[in-house]
Design an enzyme around this catalytic site. Structure first.
Site, mmCIF file in Angstrom:
data_model
loop_
_atom_site.group_PDB
_atom_site.id
_atom_site.type_symbol
_atom_site.label_atom_id
_atom_site.label_comp_id
_atom_site.label_asym_id
_atom_site.label_seq_id
_atom_site.Cartn_x
_atom_site.Cartn_y
_atom_site.Cartn_z
ATOM 1 N N GLU A 124 74.495 38.101 -4.578
ATOM 2 C CA GLU A 124 73.064 38.226 -4.272
ATOM 3 C C GLU A 124 72.332 36.895 -4.462
ATOM 4 O O GLU A 124 71.285 36.827 -5.125
ATOM 5 C CB GLU A 124 72.424 39.318 -5.139
ATOM 6 C CG GLU A 124 73.037 40.699 -4.935
ATOM 7 C CD GLU A 124 72.322 41.788 -5.723
ATOM 8 O OE1 GLU A 124 71.695 41.457 -6.754
ATOM 9 O OE2 GLU A 124 72.371 42.951 -5.310
ATOM 10 N N GLU A 268 77.555 47.247 -3.121
ATOM 11 C CA GLU A 268 77.176 47.988 -4.328
ATOM 12 C C GLU A 268 76.240 49.115 -3.956
ATOM 13 O O GLU A 268 75.297 48.921 -3.183
ATOM 14 C CB GLU A 268 76.465 47.083 -5.350
ATOM 15 C CG GLU A 268 77.276 45.933 -5.900
ATOM 16 C CD GLU A 268 76.451 45.051 -6.831
ATOM 17 O OE1 GLU A 268 75.475 45.560 -7.432
ATOM 18 O OE2 GLU A 268 76.776 43.857 -6.957
#
Length: 487
Positions: A124, A268
């Site tokens: 991220e 995720e």
């Protein structure tokens, strides 16, 4: 009739060409395996847990040697991560990238080795809270690692991805209006061009729980897959859950860049079972089972009907009791298994087992606990509790947690025991100036479970591997410095 030499030559060429092709991975459900835990299971025990539950895909956040070795020969497909903190050196030093690939991919892959399918460059890195810290490092790091894979003759098999948070794109109100954040448009365009040319998917992390947690007006039933009275109508498309809406916002954003058909992997997604209002066993089970059912149905989404994500990695396999609680206390409770590999709830992963199977041969500390001495004056216990909870995990005691209503003495005992177990039941760690005592009677109350720690027989080797990891990082920094001195 073909000459034998021609036939065998053609056959040999076919075998060589076939072997160079990357194998087609079947779509499926995988898990994230994080290791930020105070009570860490042996990696071999975790790999056995994965195999027992027929989980064939695992995503790692970094290449820890003991974990990588445990995965060798398991047949489990691996996505191995590069932490954001390494992007700086990898983006500026091709030799550092060569070393990383040699140490963390080449040394484990091959016959009888780990089945590494992806290298995740960063985690991220475009997250808005990073304020662009890693933004300009991503593509140089990606290109250097790619060249290192090429040199190692692994680029046809191991694919590079960059897991993105869903905040990389946005929409005014409807999924079809999805677009990447303006400041990311240029770099995301470069990234998807690279991914497309190398046959890699776009990896995104989607968390309906966080949408619900961060917005009091977010409709709760829209976060799940059980139907909603708050559906979203977007032209002829109707959205009945947050996942489909978020996913199609990404599809729309990719379409605006000319890559509307790019394969997508969910890196995720999950639901915590403790640590906040709405984070509980029931909600976690309903969400994860609904997600699996939704993916396995192959229904896809309104913008991609009958075309579900390539893969979906549930977050996560195990609870991680040492994770930062800055985002919320729930951060330590995402596992479908508790820290010791015991299933938290009934969950059918769709692999043939109708429910999760627990880890076997877990080595526990003796069945004893540290609690507040009922005969002691607990007036001055506050500082002791603060000390215990500053080191151990007390997140279930907070508002919304499963131990939030066990009373003042219960809170003290829970804090004392958490610290005691973390200190491997050292008798001195249950003293607290005479306020604590060891008991052999389980003090658990209702849904509030007082843990018993696990013993990691590989602890010495784990420390050794941690030391090796530190030396590796130092070597990368040395190479980074040498690179800059040479220009």
């Amino acid at each position: 009739m073909l000459e034998p030499r021609f036939f065998y030559g053609a056959l040999y060429l076919f075998v060589i060409c076939w072997s160079l092709e990357a194998p087609m991975a079947e779509s499926g459900i995988g898990v994230n395996w994080g290791t930020i835990s105070s009570h860490r299971l042996r990696p071999t025990t975790v790999v056995d847990l994965l195999r027992e539950n027929k989980i064939q895909k695992v995503k790692l956040f970094e290449a820890e040697p003991d974990v990588m070795r445990a995965l060798m020969g398991s047949g489990i497909q691996v996505m191995v991560g590069i932490p954001n903190e390494m992007l700086s050196v990898l983006s500026s030093s091709p030799s550092a990238a060569d070393l990383w690939v040699r140490q963390n991919v080449s040394s484990y892959i091959g016959k009888g080795g780990a089945d590494i399918r992806y290298v995740a460059v960063g985690n991220e890195p475009f997250l808005s809270t990073y304020n662009g810290q890693f933004q300009n490092l991503v593509m140089p790091a990606v290109l250097n690692v790619q060249q290192s894979l090429v040199k190692a003759n692994l680029a046809g098999y191991v694919k590079i991805v960059v897991p993105c948070n869903a905040d990389a794109y946005e929409s005014a109100s409807l999924p079809s209006q999805g677009a990447f954040r303006p400041e990311l448009t240029q770099i995301i365009t470069q990234l998807v061009q690279f991914l497309n040319s190398n046959g890699s998917p776009f990896v995104v992390n989607i968390y309906p729980f966080l949408s619900l947690y961060g917005n009091g007006d977010f409709p709760q039933d829209y976060a799940f897959f059980e139907g909603t009275t708050h559906s979203v109508t977007d032209g002829s498309n109707v959205y009945t859950n947050a996942f489909d809406g978020n996913y199609d916002t990404l599809v729309a954003a990719l379409s605006k860049l000319g890559y509307g058909q790019m394969p997508i992997v969910i890196g995720e997604i999950g639901w915590p079972s403790d640590g906040a209002i709405g984070a509980n066993i029931t909600a976690a089970r309903v969400f994860n089972q609904g997600l699996i059912r939704h993916i396995m149905s192959n229904k896809g989404t309104p913008l991609r009907p009958n075309s579900p994500p390539v893969d979906v990695y549930i977050f996560s396999l195990l609870d991680e009791g040492a994770k930062s609680t800055l985002p919320g206390n729930f951060e330590r409770h995402w596992g479908i298994f508790s820290f010791d590999g015991q299933a938290k709830y009934l969950l059918n992963l769709g692999f043939g087992n109708k429910q999760l199977k627990n880890a076997k041969n877990v080595q526990y500390l003796p069945s004893r606990w540290c609690v507040a001495d009922p005969l002691s004056d607990l007036t001055n216990v506050v500082n002791h509790m603060k000390l215990a909870c500053s080191v151990a995990d007390c997140t279930t005691l907070n508002y919304g947690g499963s131990c939030n209503e066990i009373g003042a003495k219960g809170n003290i005992s829970y804090a004392f025991n958490s610290y005691y177990q973390l200190q491997m039941q050292d008798s001195r760690s249950c003293d607290f100036d005479g306020l604590g005592m060891v008991t052999f009677l389980d003090p658990s109350i209702g849904d509030c479970h007082f843990l018993v720690g696990v013993t990691d027989k590989d602890s010495d080797s784990s420390a050794s591997e941690t030391a090796k990891h530190c030396w590796f990082l130092l070597l990368l920094l040395f190479l980074h410095g040498t690179f800059w001195l040479s220009i």
